[in-house]
Design a protein around this motif. Structure first.
Motif, mmCIF file in Angstrom:
data_model
loop_
_atom_site.group_PDB
_atom_site.id
_atom_site.type_symbol
_atom_site.label_atom_id
_atom_site.label_comp_id
_atom_site.label_asym_id
_atom_site.label_seq_id
_atom_site.Cartn_x
_atom_site.Cartn_y
_atom_site.Cartn_z
ATOM 1 N N GLU A 65 0.712 -1.286 -0.013
ATOM 2 C CA GLU A 65 -0.048 0.139 0.116
ATOM 3 C C GLU A 65 0.871 1.264 0.061
ATOM 4 O O GLU A 65 0.898 2.305 -0.845
ATOM 5 C CB GLU A 65 -0.840 -0.018 1.174
ATOM 6 C CG GLU A 65 -2.141 0.414 1.097
ATOM 7 C CD GLU A 65 -3.009 0.396 2.476
ATOM 8 O OE1 GLU A 65 -3.104 1.134 3.204
ATOM 9 O OE2 GLU A 65 -3.432 -0.900 2.723
ATOM 10 N N THR A 66 1.939 1.237 0.856
ATOM 11 C CA THR A 66 2.728 2.502 0.834
ATOM 12 C C THR A 66 3.625 2.668 -0.392
ATOM 13 O O THR A 66 3.933 3.667 -0.669
ATOM 14 C CB THR A 66 3.636 2.377 2.238
ATOM 15 O OG1 THR A 66 4.364 1.224 2.271
ATOM 16 C CG2 THR A 66 2.660 2.758 3.641
ATOM 17 N N ALA A 67 4.082 1.238 -0.781
ATOM 18 C CA ALA A 67 4.776 1.507 -2.037
ATOM 19 C C ALA A 67 3.997 2.202 -3.259
ATOM 20 O O ALA A 67 4.706 2.957 -3.921
ATOM 21 C CB ALA A 67 5.159 0.192 -2.244
ATOM 22 N N VAL A 68 2.664 1.923 -3.219
ATOM 23 C CA VAL A 68 1.841 2.303 -4.489
ATOM 24 C C VAL A 68 1.586 3.997 -4.245
ATOM 25 O O VAL A 68 2.134 4.753 -5.054
ATOM 26 C CB VAL A 68 0.615 1.467 -4.527
ATOM 27 C CG1 VAL A 68 -0.399 2.366 -5.610
ATOM 28 C CG2 VAL A 68 0.837 -0.035 -4.829
ATOM 29 N N GLY A 69 1.443 4.226 -2.852
ATOM 30 C CA GLY A 69 1.517 5.370 -2.558
ATOM 31 C C GLY A 69 2.527 6.338 -2.780
ATOM 32 O O GLY A 69 2.430 7.465 -3.492
ATOM 33 N N MET A 70 3.726 5.981 -2.448
ATOM 34 C CA MET A 70 4.896 6.738 -2.801
ATOM 35 C C MET A 70 5.179 6.926 -4.199
ATOM 36 O O MET A 70 5.380 7.818 -4.604
ATOM 37 C CB MET A 70 6.159 5.911 -2.051
ATOM 38 C CG MET A 70 7.388 6.610 -2.136
ATOM 39 S SD MET A 70 7.571 8.052 -1.080
ATOM 40 C CE MET A 70 9.161 8.693 -1.381
ATOM 41 N N SER A 71 4.862 5.659 -4.962
ATOM 42 C CA SER A 71 5.289 5.688 -6.357
ATOM 43 C C SER A 71 4.219 6.825 -7.020
ATOM 44 O O SER A 71 4.961 7.504 -7.855
ATOM 45 C CB SER A 71 4.847 4.396 -6.919
ATOM 46 O OG SER A 71 5.478 3.250 -6.301
#
Lengths: 209, 193
Positions: B36-42
């Motif tokens: 979830e955080t990886a997608v947000g950061m991306s």
């Protein structure tokens, strides 16, 4: 990380070993991993980092009572940028060849989290001399790890050290060592080894979230 | 058109920002724990990188070069990125609270993401035109996102594995990144600019 230890010796031990910026925090490796396939490039790059960390810690510490708290991040960034530009210009003038090899990575010293981290965690609340020392030793802890990586990569990848051939001619260079993956493997291994030794000494090894 | 397409391919795969050029390792290690955080950061990085490249390119070409101030490049660019991030945060909070909730916490982290500064510096160094620079920044950001999301997927699985205490955290992540990097080496030499 606690900064309670104020004695210069304790600070050095902490920065070079127990809270080495790379072992324990894996900070700021972005700007430097790319230059670790040759010892001479790494040397210049890390000397630049040590200089910037030490001088910006000193400056932040000298100016700490003058900087309003609200804008301190911006001011710190400007101070760091100032020293990075000096390094960049000096390299361009005196070592144009190396400057070209390092490419954009010199400019990226600015975003090296170690420098901002030391300014924020230590220089903000300590005197100028100690801050300078703290910045310098943090930079050196970082330098030590990167030079180790560069040593292995250049020795096995080219069979040379600082550009001098040291391994006999029948040695087949390991091409993988000059390619990007080896940097990841080596730094992973170094963190692993470092933590294993620390674990034996009874230091805590789990990273803070 | 051909150049644009090759820029896209090169910077997503051949010269992947994280795995081949070592830009943005800090967020790569820091936020890849959860998908979830990886997608947000991306998403946040794609957004900011494109905007930052647009602004810095214009500033460099029309202000710094005519006035002979190119030695101020680094400091100008970092200030532009920092203020841009601040601006995006404020605007986003006003006009799209949902998007802000998704990206909000990642925005301050972007200022210290060297990949963003690297994109803006490289666009100038490679002497890209404005359109090429923008395509380049989007491609680089997608490359970053790709590496980050693959890593997050792997790390979610790693959670289940029994890893010795000393190897946990960054050590195992870095070694995994090495293996990923070898996979991306397969693209090496496929295309050059």
């Amino acid at each position: 990380m606690s900064d309670a230890a104020k004695a210069p010796g304790a600070i050095m031990r902490q920065n070079l070993w127990t809270s080495n910026p790379i072992f324990m925090q894996v900070l700021g490796i972005c700007s430097a991993l790319a230059v670790t396939n040759l010892l001479s490039n790494t040397m210049i790059m890390t000397v630049g980092v040590v200089f910037v960390t030490a001088m910006s810690s000193l400056t932040v510490s000298l100016l700490k009572s003058l900087i309003p708290r609200k804008v301190r991040m911006v001011v710190q960034t400007l101070i760091i940028a100032f020293y990075v530009i000096i390094v960049d210009i000096v390299l361009r003038a005196y070592l144009p060849e190396i400057s070209r090899n390092l490419g954009p990575y010199v400019g990226l010293i600015i975003t090296n989290c170690i420098i901002m981290g030391r300014a924020e965690a230590f220089a903000q609340s300590n005197g100028p001399v100690l801050s300078f020392w703290d910045g310098m030793t943090s930079g050196m802890g970082y330098m030590g790890v990167l030079l180790t990586i560069a040593l292995v990569r250049e020795l096995l990848g080219f069979g040379s050290l600082f550009g001098f051939q040291v391994l006999p001619a029948f040695f087949e260079p390991w091409i993988i060592m000059v390619m990007p993956p080896s940097a990841f493997f080596l730094i992973g291994l170094i963190v692993w080894i470092g933590k294993t030794i620390m674990h034996r000494q009874g230091e805590p090894v789990l990273e803070g979230e | 058109m051909e150049t644009l397409l090759s820029i896209i391919f090169i910077y997503i795969f051949v010269e992947n920002f994280v795995l081949q050029r070592f830009f943005g390792i800090c967020p790569f290690l820091g936020v890849s724990r959860k998908m979830e955080t990886a997608v947000g950061m991306s998403m946040a990085v794609i957004f900011v990188m494109t905007l930052a490249t647009l602004v810095t390119w214009l500033l460099y070409t029309y202000v710094l070069v005519p006035f002979g101030l190119t030695y101020l490049q680094i400091v100008t660019f970092i200030l532009v990125i920092a203020s841009l991030v601040q601006l995006v945060e404020t605007v986003l909070r006003k006009i799209s609270p949902t998007l802000y909730q998704g990206l909000g916490i990642f925005l301050p982290l972007i200022t210290t993401n060297c990949a963003v500064l690297a994109v803006t510096l490289l666009a100038i160094r490679q002497e890209f035109s404005l359109v090429e620079s923008i395509v380049f920044s989007i491609a680089a950001a997608i490359g970053f996102a790709l590496a980050l999301i693959i890593m997050a997927g792997i790390r979610e699985r790693l959670e289940m594995a029994e890893i010795p205490e000393v190897l946990q955290g960054s050590a195992v992540t870095l070694i995994t990144a090495g293996i990923l990097s070898i996979a991306f080496m397969g693209f090496q030499g496929m295309l050059t600019l």
